[in-house]
Design a protein around this motif. Structure first.
Motif, PDB file in Angstrom:
ATOM      1  N   THR A 230       0.663  -1.057   0.117  1.00  0.00           N
ATOM      2  CA  THR A 230       0.165   0.228   0.148  1.00  0.00           C
ATOM      3  C   THR A 230       0.764   1.294   0.100  1.00  0.00           C
ATOM      4  O   THR A 230       0.521   2.278  -0.742  1.00  0.00           O
ATOM      5  CB  THR A 230      -1.035   0.089   1.272  1.00  0.00           C
ATOM      6  N   SER A 231       2.098   1.130   0.479  1.00  0.00           N
ATOM      7  CA  SER A 231       3.075   2.235   0.603  1.00  0.00           C
ATOM      8  C   SER A 231       3.239   2.571  -0.949  1.00  0.00           C
ATOM      9  O   SER A 231       3.300   3.756  -1.520  1.00  0.00           O
ATOM     10  CB  SER A 231       4.438   2.094   1.056  1.00  0.00           C
TER      11      SER A 231
ATOM     12  N   SER B 295       7.139   1.381   9.665  1.00  0.00           N
ATOM     13  CA  SER B 295       8.486   1.082   8.929  1.00  0.00           C
ATOM     14  C   SER B 295       8.565   1.041   7.442  1.00  0.00           C
ATOM     15  O   SER B 295       9.542   1.046   6.916  1.00  0.00           O
ATOM     16  CB  SER B 295       9.245  -0.254   9.238  1.00  0.00           C
ATOM     17  N   SER B 296       7.167   1.021   6.997  1.00  0.00           N
ATOM     18  CA  SER B 296       7.150   1.138   5.528  1.00  0.00           C
ATOM     19  C   SER B 296       6.679   2.646   4.884  1.00  0.00           C
ATOM     20  O   SER B 296       6.616   3.181   3.735  1.00  0.00           O
ATOM     21  CB  SER B 296       5.854   0.325   4.917  1.00  0.00           C
ATOM     22  N   VAL B 297       6.985   3.467   6.009  1.00  0.00           N
ATOM     23  CA  VAL B 297       6.836   4.815   5.463  1.00  0.00           C
ATOM     24  C   VAL B 297       7.959   5.530   4.541  1.00  0.00           C
ATOM     25  O   VAL B 297       7.111   6.267   3.410  1.00  0.00           O
ATOM     26  CB  VAL B 297       6.871   5.735   6.915  1.00  0.00           C
TER      27      VAL B 297
ATOM     28  N   PRO C  23      18.591  -2.637  21.178  1.00  0.00           N
ATOM     29  CA  PRO C  23      17.410  -2.173  21.887  1.00  0.00           C
ATOM     30  C   PRO C  23      17.042  -0.661  21.375  1.00  0.00           C
ATOM     31  O   PRO C  23      17.965   0.048  21.558  1.00  0.00           O
ATOM     32  CB  PRO C  23      17.797  -2.261  23.606  1.00  0.00           C
ATOM     33  N   ALA C  24      15.608  -0.490  21.254  1.00  0.00           N
ATOM     34  CA  ALA C  24      15.299   0.732  20.631  1.00  0.00           C
ATOM     35  C   ALA C  24      15.682   1.140  19.302  1.00  0.00           C
ATOM     36  O   ALA C  24      15.532   2.372  18.951  1.00  0.00           O
ATOM     37  CB  ALA C  24      15.587   1.999  21.735  1.00  0.00           C
ATOM     38  N   GLY C  25      16.250   0.035  18.854  1.00  0.00           N
ATOM     39  CA  GLY C  25      16.508   0.396  17.153  1.00  0.00           C
ATOM     40  C   GLY C  25      15.504   0.280  16.307  1.00  0.00           C
ATOM     41  O   GLY C  25      15.131   1.525  15.843  1.00  0.00           O
ATOM     42  N   GLY C  26      14.786  -0.683  16.105  1.00  0.00           N
ATOM     43  CA  GLY C  26      13.784  -0.807  15.329  1.00  0.00           C
ATOM     44  C   GLY C  26      14.059  -0.737  13.802  1.00  0.00           C
ATOM     45  O   GLY C  26      15.243  -0.810  13.468  1.00  0.00           O
ATOM     46  N   ALA C  27      12.954  -0.749  12.945  1.00  0.00           N
ATOM     47  CA  ALA C  27      13.342  -0.738  11.609  1.00  0.00           C
ATOM     48  C   ALA C  27      13.057   0.660  11.089  1.00  0.00           C
ATOM     49  O   ALA C  27      13.397   1.184   9.787  1.00  0.00           O
ATOM     50  CB  ALA C  27      11.986  -1.519  10.873  1.00  0.00           C
ATOM     51  N   GLU C  28      12.416   1.813  11.706  1.00  0.00           N
ATOM     52  CA  GLU C  28      12.151   3.148  11.310  1.00  0.00           C
ATOM     53  C   GLU C  28      13.473   3.986  10.910  1.00  0.00           C
ATOM     54  O   GLU C  28      13.847   4.315   9.952  1.00  0.00           O
ATOM     55  CB  GLU C  28      11.398   3.848  12.252  1.00  0.00           C
ATOM     56  N   ILE C  29      14.660   3.739  11.642  1.00  0.00           N
ATOM     57  CA  ILE C  29      15.828   4.455  11.599  1.00  0.00           C
ATOM     58  C   ILE C  29      16.513   3.748  10.330  1.00  0.00           C
ATOM     59  O   ILE C  29      17.058   4.477   9.783  1.00  0.00           O
ATOM     60  CB  ILE C  29      16.665   4.425  12.885  1.00  0.00           C
TER      61      ILE C  29
ATOM     62  N   ALA D 221      15.021  -3.268   1.731  1.00  0.00           N
ATOM     63  CA  ALA D 221      15.850  -4.429   2.313  1.00  0.00           C
ATOM     64  C   ALA D 221      16.265  -4.057   3.733  1.00  0.00           C
ATOM     65  O   ALA D 221      16.423  -4.970   4.753  1.00  0.00           O
ATOM     66  CB  ALA D 221      17.141  -4.055   1.452  1.00  0.00           C
ATOM     67  N   ALA D 222      16.195  -2.799   4.257  1.00  0.00           N
ATOM     68  CA  ALA D 222      16.505  -2.338   5.604  1.00  0.00           C
ATOM     69  C   ALA D 222      15.477  -2.968   6.416  1.00  0.00           C
ATOM     70  O   ALA D 222      15.633  -3.421   7.385  1.00  0.00           O
ATOM     71  CB  ALA D 222      16.794  -0.946   5.474  1.00  0.00           C
ATOM     72  N   ASN D 223      14.461  -2.746   5.770  1.00  0.00           N
ATOM     73  CA  ASN D 223      13.143  -3.100   6.784  1.00  0.00           C
ATOM     74  C   ASN D 223      13.124  -4.557   7.170  1.00  0.00           C
ATOM     75  O   ASN D 223      12.947  -4.949   8.092  1.00  0.00           O
ATOM     76  CB  ASN D 223      11.714  -2.647   5.803  1.00  0.00           C
ATOM     77  N   ASN D 224      13.459  -5.346   5.965  1.00  0.00           N
ATOM     78  CA  ASN D 224      13.439  -6.792   6.358  1.00  0.00           C
ATOM     79  C   ASN D 224      14.311  -7.436   6.924  1.00  0.00           C
ATOM     80  O   ASN D 224      14.571  -8.331   7.721  1.00  0.00           O
ATOM     81  CB  ASN D 224      13.054  -7.734   5.004  1.00  0.00           C
TER      82      ASN D 224
END
Length: 504
Positions: free
Chosen positions: A78-79, A89-91, A267-273, A305-308
């Motif tokens: 949908t992105s 994380s798909s923004v 920790p606190a990393g996530g996929a957004e950064i 790629a970074a997301n997955n």
């Protein structure tokens, strides 16, 4: 070699008809819910927890792993097609992916997202097998000042690098930070910006914010322009990547994987950064800078790629030290505990078969994800053929359903409409949306780590300086902030002076 032997044993557990079927079901459900605005893998795993109580733990986690990876990919659909991220994380994918779709290259964008997800997911899972102990030691060694520095770098990067106007970028970030602090202060226990509404004590869920700003805001924006621009059928490209697309995508895939896995493991990393850091990197390294903002394939390949890769990275601290770094990992941690299993340093010894079957199922699920989504790329692209009034009416319906399902509170529907109007206003006045989302997601975490650093130092600002990691990051921040001034007052005059000498 021990890790390889354990992994082979895990494959022996997974490669059975029943387990393969569960992996396929998980990937399919994960992709489907990832596509729907506001419904993500965390919610799906939570809803399926009661269903799996009668299943063997290994089978339950094989299906959860498929949902996890499928949901991370599904948000890109949908992105790309509708500029409506299914996951936060798909923004970043929406920035260039939707431009590609509007230019008639929707299927190419979906293909590079699917293949990039497979490549990065495979690399990330391999790193999970071989480098997990090293990454865990690094993550555990970071202190609060290091985490605060990382998040500050994220704020600077998303406002100073991505946007055309720094003032508008920082204004959008400020709005996001204000939304992010709504709720109870974790240190003092005081309510902030709740205006006496008890439902706001827990804050505004990021799903409601993302869906309101993107889905409802986009729907209102399209509705406001339907009379000016007739709703025609957008062109759909061929369902594959050409040679030039492959040439421009393979390096961003690898770089995206390099960004995603370490940040996912922290920790606190996530996929957004890592997703928007990947986008910034590709924007700087590309040979086609004029295409960014108009539909550059690198801007889809790298962030996806970074997301997955980050999805595999999040499993490192969850399995090794029992620390979830995103919502889905937290729900999976609850699932482990529901079976009487406590993730941590002893998990690999006490539940070795379960852990390695879970890791092996990630490889299987990643392959199934590719086989499932490549043939369906033309089908996803055909969503663009739906007349826009019906399409965006459906988006508002599913967005409302997804936002209400988060907490089952009518207030969330009011917040959804309010945030949708905010998203409409931001589009009207040219404010970038991404800094707002980043502020909402990382603002509370940055506040927590910053206040923790100051508490440990007795209020001294020197407490924000931790080890070598924070020094390196602050140096990068200074360079990012100072470089435009250096370029304007030093580099540009020198270039102009040399140009004048050349003409004379």
């Amino acid at each position: 070699m021990d890790n390889l032997n354990h992994l082979l044993d895990g494959f022996a557990h997974v490669v059975t008809p029943m387990n393969l079927l569960l992996a396929l079901i998980g990937v399919t459900i994960g992709t489907a819910v990832g596509v729907l605005p506001g419904i993500g893998p965390a919610m799906t795993v939570a809803l399926l927890l009661p269903v799996t109580y009668g299943m063997e733990p290994t089978q339950a986690f094989i299906m959860f792993a498929g949902i996890f990876y499928g949901g991370m990919y599904g948000g890109s659909t949908t992105s790309i097609l509708l500029n409506t991220p299914g996951e936060s994380s798909s923004v970043v994918t929406a920035i260039e992916g939707n431009k590609m779709a509007k230019a008639g290259r929707a299927a190419q964008a979906l293909a590079t997202a699917a293949i990039g997800s497979f490549v990065a997911g495979t690399i990330g899972t391999l790193l999970l097998v071989f480098v997990a102990p090293v990454v865990v030691d690094f993550a555990v060694g970071l202190g609060a000042p290091d985490y605060f520095a990382i998040m500050l770098l994220s704020f600077i990067a998303v406002t100073a690098v991505l946007g055309s106007s720094r003032i508008r970028g920082f204004a959008s970030l400020l709005v996001g930070l204000v939304i992010g602090i709504v709720g109870i202060d974790s240190v003092s226990g005081q309510q902030r910006l709740t205006f006496g509404v008890p439902q706001l004590a827990d804050g505004i869920d990021v799903v409601v914010v993302a869906v309101g700003i993107f889905a409802v805001g986009e729907a209102l924006w399209v509705a406001a322009h339907l009379r000016r621009k007739p709703a025609g059928v957008l062109p759909v490209g061929v369902p594959w990547m050409g040679r030039e697309d492959w040439k421009r995508s393979w390096k961003p895939w690898l770089r995206g994987a390099a960004f995603g896995f370490p940040f996912g493991a922290m920790p606190a990393g996530g996929a957004e950064i890592p997703t928007f850091l990947s986008y910034v990197t590709e924007k700087k390294l590309t040979k086609y800078p004029e295409q960014f903002g108009k539909g550059a394939i690198e801007g889809v390949a790298g962030p996806e790629a970074a997301n997955n890769a980050s999805a595999a990275g999040t499993l490192v601290p969850m399995l090794a030290i029992g620390l979830p770094t995103n919502a889905t990992a937290a729900v999976m941690l609850a699932a482990f505990q529901s079976y009487g299993i406590q993730p941590g340093p002893l998990l690999f010894e006490r539940e070795s078969g379960l852990v390695w079957a879970l890791i092996a199922s990630l490889f299987i699920g990643n392959l199934l994800l590719l086989l499932l989504n490549l043939p369906l790329a033309p089908a996803w692209a055909k969503l663009l053929r739906i007349p826009r009034p019906y399409l965006y009416a459906g988006i508002v319906f599913f967005a409302s359903m997804g936002a209400y399902a988060v907490n089952a509170q009518p207030l969330d529907l009011f917040l959804l409409l309010t945030l949708g109007l905010l998203g409409f206003g931001m589009r009207r006045f040219g404010l970038p949306v991404l800094p707002l989302i980043v502020g909402v997601i990382l603002g509370p975490l940055a506040e927590l780590q910053g206040r923790r650093s100051l508490q440990l130092s007795g209020g001294e600002l020197s407490g924000l300086l931790g080890g070598p990691v924070s020094y390196v990051i602050y140096t990068v921040i200074v360079l990012v902030l100072v470089w435009p001034l250096v370029h304007r007052f030093v580099v540009r005059p020198l270039v102009e002076q040399r140009a004048r000498k050349g003409r004379s």
